[in-house]
Scaffold this motif. Structure first.
Motif, PDB file in Angstrom:
ATOM      1  N   PRO A   1     -47.264   3.452 -26.355  1.00  0.00           N
ATOM      2  CA  PRO A   1     -48.078   3.954 -27.410  1.00  0.00           C
ATOM      3  C   PRO A   1     -47.192   4.800 -28.213  1.00  0.00           C
ATOM      4  O   PRO A   1     -46.455   5.570 -27.747  1.00  0.00           O
ATOM      5  CB  PRO A   1     -48.916   4.872 -26.558  1.00  0.00           C
ATOM      6  CG  PRO A   1     -49.092   4.020 -24.979  1.00  0.00           C
ATOM      7  CD  PRO A   1     -47.395   3.497 -24.971  1.00  0.00           C
ATOM      8  N   LEU A   2     -47.478   4.579 -29.743  1.00  0.00           N
ATOM      9  CA  LEU A   2     -46.787   5.397 -30.524  1.00  0.00           C
ATOM     10  C   LEU A   2     -46.822   6.910 -30.272  1.00  0.00           C
ATOM     11  O   LEU A   2     -45.634   7.614 -30.447  1.00  0.00           O
ATOM     12  CB  LEU A   2     -47.282   5.280 -32.013  1.00  0.00           C
ATOM     13  CG  LEU A   2     -46.314   5.552 -33.023  1.00  0.00           C
ATOM     14  CD1 LEU A   2     -45.026   4.467 -32.774  1.00  0.00           C
ATOM     15  CD2 LEU A   2     -47.023   4.955 -34.379  1.00  0.00           C
ATOM     16  N   GLY A   3     -48.107   7.517 -29.805  1.00  0.00           N
ATOM     17  CA  GLY A   3     -48.107   8.878 -29.610  1.00  0.00           C
ATOM     18  C   GLY A   3     -47.163   9.303 -28.460  1.00  0.00           C
ATOM     19  O   GLY A   3     -46.290  10.460 -28.518  1.00  0.00           O
ATOM     20  N   THR A   4     -46.994   8.456 -27.528  1.00  0.00           N
ATOM     21  CA  THR A   4     -46.082   8.752 -26.425  1.00  0.00           C
ATOM     22  C   THR A   4     -44.574   8.669 -27.009  1.00  0.00           C
ATOM     23  O   THR A   4     -43.799   9.606 -26.392  1.00  0.00           O
ATOM     24  CB  THR A   4     -46.102   7.740 -25.311  1.00  0.00           C
ATOM     25  OG1 THR A   4     -47.589   7.088 -24.863  1.00  0.00           O
ATOM     26  CG2 THR A   4     -45.357   7.868 -24.163  1.00  0.00           C
ATOM     27  N   VAL A   5     -44.179   7.825 -27.907  1.00  0.00           N
ATOM     28  CA  VAL A   5     -42.867   7.713 -28.528  1.00  0.00           C
ATOM     29  C   VAL A   5     -42.486   9.223 -29.166  1.00  0.00           C
ATOM     30  O   VAL A   5     -41.531   9.796 -28.845  1.00  0.00           O
ATOM     31  CB  VAL A   5     -42.656   6.699 -29.177  1.00  0.00           C
ATOM     32  CG1 VAL A   5     -41.451   6.667 -29.916  1.00  0.00           C
ATOM     33  CG2 VAL A   5     -42.657   5.429 -28.596  1.00  0.00           C
TER      34      VAL A   5
END
Ligand code: ADP
Length: 576
Positions: A111-115
């Motif tokens: 997930p982009l947020g995790t990255v």
């Protein structure tokens, strides 16, 4: 919030899975290494036999047979070592390929947020340092360790065959290694893991410092950043010193360990010999085996260390795959274009709620400007609308489909986010544009550039095939922005989210870009995070956000007439 590590069980499982996938080539290398070790270890065995025969009286024909046998063993050892190493390299390459491919797949699924939360350092560390360590281990370590293991096993077997009474002295080093291992591993594994995490942080700091060098300098933050970096490096130094100290004892005690059996062979072997329980040949064979074992035991301390590194790195690499997906996309096409938020809520991780129940409907083709003080939640709302983060409460739908249910391609057909950050990749202009539309033809690329007023493409030395990037043709910020806009034209989503899209531009290029932007926006639903009120003025509706909530909603005239927050902001703005 760093990316997670795979636990020990899953790490070993991952390693076993790789071995299982490549079991054929692994079997070849194992058998060949065993045969090579067998041949090497058989030589002292035959030396002992020959010695006994000479003691008891022999003839030259028998000695010649032994010499041929020695020659054959050396040849077998040579060929089998070659085959074992060769097959080991193939196994290493294949395993490494599988691991690297899986890592890339897992990274792209994150997930982009995790990255974003994990930071570049952590991810870069896993892709570079951890992959390098695993690469080294697979290429060199596996073959070396198999060979060591095979040598040890065959040595023990032949030693017991030679003299069951004297062979137990060969266990002495193992007796010493057992408590040593129990002391070493519980200390070394956490220290190695901490070391990898620290290196990842330093990598992140260095890349951040390099990227933001100008800002840091202009804000006078260089000494502060230097202090932080120095502190991190000192922590790393202390950790490395600690692991070096652990290794020192591991190595030192190992050295002592291999000396004991030598003394034991002399003492216990002499006793047995004087009582006629072993022959001179048997004593010689065991003595040679004690010497043979010194090498694998010495070497094993290096490889034990490498196993720690490899295990730590493998747990970091496999850990990427343990991040749960934040959505289960199943819908590939959407019919409606209207957006609907109902009691929309969001919090970052376990933090406080930053969107506190928004209700809003957006009609197709409508332009909504969002204004509000810094920290009100405007960018967060933009991220939710763009599908980067998913609501943690309430619903957000487009054409009656929850945004989290949309497959990636379908999502990109609905909405795109345009921010100040747009990356020009070190590739041709065409490739830079085709990121948005891989199948676009040259004409389509050119007309997308025309649509955003990027007439400069005609002056480029190789047109669309011109290489862009730091060492090639360098685009100005407004040209880069035009490329970003042309990507949007190619993607052709029905809704666009503009987050501070033009606020960093100098006024002249901002006007150019706004003109180009105007064309791109035509006919689309637009949500604009407006930092300058005059851009908000032209919107169909204006949403004033405050502390994660919608404070006011209406047209410019309605809000000015209402004499609320917006009216005050407007008054202040026009008075400037
Ligand atoms: P605005 O765009 O209106 O300035 P933001 O949406 O950026 O507001 O921020 C809203 C709130 O969310 C702020 O309190 C901010 O500190 C917090 N916030 C923003 N991004 C993050 C993040 N990645 N992690 C944690 N909190 C965040």
């Amino acid at each position: 919030m760093k990316l997670p590590l795979a636990n020990t069980r899953d790490t070993w499982r991952g390693a076993a899975k790789i071995a299982k996938t490549n079991w054929k080539i692994l079997s070849v290398t194992t058998v060949a290494q065993l045969a090579a070790a067998g041949a090497a270890v058989a030589i002292p065995f035959l030396v002992g036999k020959l010695l006994d025969q000479i003691t008891h009286g022999t003839n030259s024909a028998q000695v010649t047979t032994y010499i041929w046998a020695f020659a054959a063993l050396v040849l077998i050892q040579l060929v089998c070592t070659f085959v074992g190493e060769y097959a080991g390299q193939i196994f290493g390459e294949r395993s490494f390929h599988t691991l690297r491919t899986n890592l890339m797949r897992d990274l792209l699924k994150l997930p982009l947020g995790t990255v974003e939360n994990a930071g570049t350092g952590d991810m870069l560390g896993r892709i570079t340092k951890d992959i390098d360590r695993i690469d080294f281990f697979f290429r060199r370590g596996l073959g070396a360790m198999l060979s060591l293991l095979a040598t040890v096993i065959v040595t023990y077997v032949l030693a017991f065959w030679t003299s069951p009474l004297l062979a137990p002295v060969l266990f002495l080093p193992l007796l010493g290694m057992w408590p040593l291992g129990r002391w070493y591993f519980p200390k070394a594994i956490p220290a190695y893991q901490a070391g990898s995490a620290m290196w990842a942080e330093v990598n992140g700091q260095i890349s951040e410092n390099a990227e933001q060098a100008e800002h840091l300098e202009s804000l006078g933050l260089v000494p502060l950043r230097n202090r932080r970096l120095r502190h991190s490096l000192t922590t790393i130094f202390n950790n490395e010193r600690y692991t070096a100290w652990l290794r020192f004892w591991l190595l030192g005690v190992t050295q002592l360990n291999v000396l004991f059996p030598l003394l034991a062979v002399i003492g216990w072997g002499g006793y047995l010999k004087s009582h006629g329980l072993v022959s001179t040949g048997e004593l010689t064979t065991i003595f040679l085996y004690v010497l043979t074992l010194r090498y694998p035991i010495d070497e094993s301390t290096f490889w034990i260390d490498q196993i720690q590194y490899a295990q730590t790195s493998l747990s970091r690499i496999l850990g990427v795959g343990t991040v749960p997906a934040d959505r289960a996309p199943s819908v590939t096409s959407v019919t409606g274009k209207a957006w609907e938020m109902q009691d929309l809520r969001f919090r970052y991780g376990n933090g406080p709620e930053v969107l506190k129940g928004l209700d809003l409907r957006l009609e197709p083709g409508e332009t909504l400007a969002i204004v509000g003080t810094s920290g009100a939640g405007k960018s967060t709302l933009a991220r939710l609308l763009a599908g980067i983060d998913l609501p943690t409460g309430g619903t957000l739908t487009v054409g009656d489909v929850a945004i989290g249910d949309l497959a990636e391609d379908a999502l990109h057909k609905q909405v795109a986010l345009l921010t100040q950050e747009h990356h020009i990749f070190d590739a041709t202009l065409a490739q830079n544009l085709q990121l948005a539309a891989p199948d676009a033809t040259e004409d389509e690329l050119l007309s997308a550039l025309e649509a955003v007023g990027a007439t400069w493409v005609r002056d480029l030395p190789d047109g669309l095939e011109t290489n862009l990037g730091a060492s090639q043709v360098h685009l100005s910020p407004s040209q880069a922005q035009q490329v970003a806009l042309a990507r949007l034209v190619l993607m052709d989503p029905h809704t666009l989210i503009l987050d501070e899209a033009t606020s960093m531009m100098d006024p002249n290029s901002a006007r150019d870009i706004e003109h180009a932007l105007g064309k791109v926006l035509q006919g689309r639903t637009v949500v604009m995070i407006a930092h300058r009120l005059f851009t908000a003025q032209d919107a169909d509706r204006i949403c004033v956000m405050e502390d994660g909530q919608i404070a006011e909603l209406g047209t410019h005239d309605e809000l000015v007439a209402a004499e609320g927050r917006y009216a005050h902001l407007w008054e202040a703005w026009t008075a400037q």
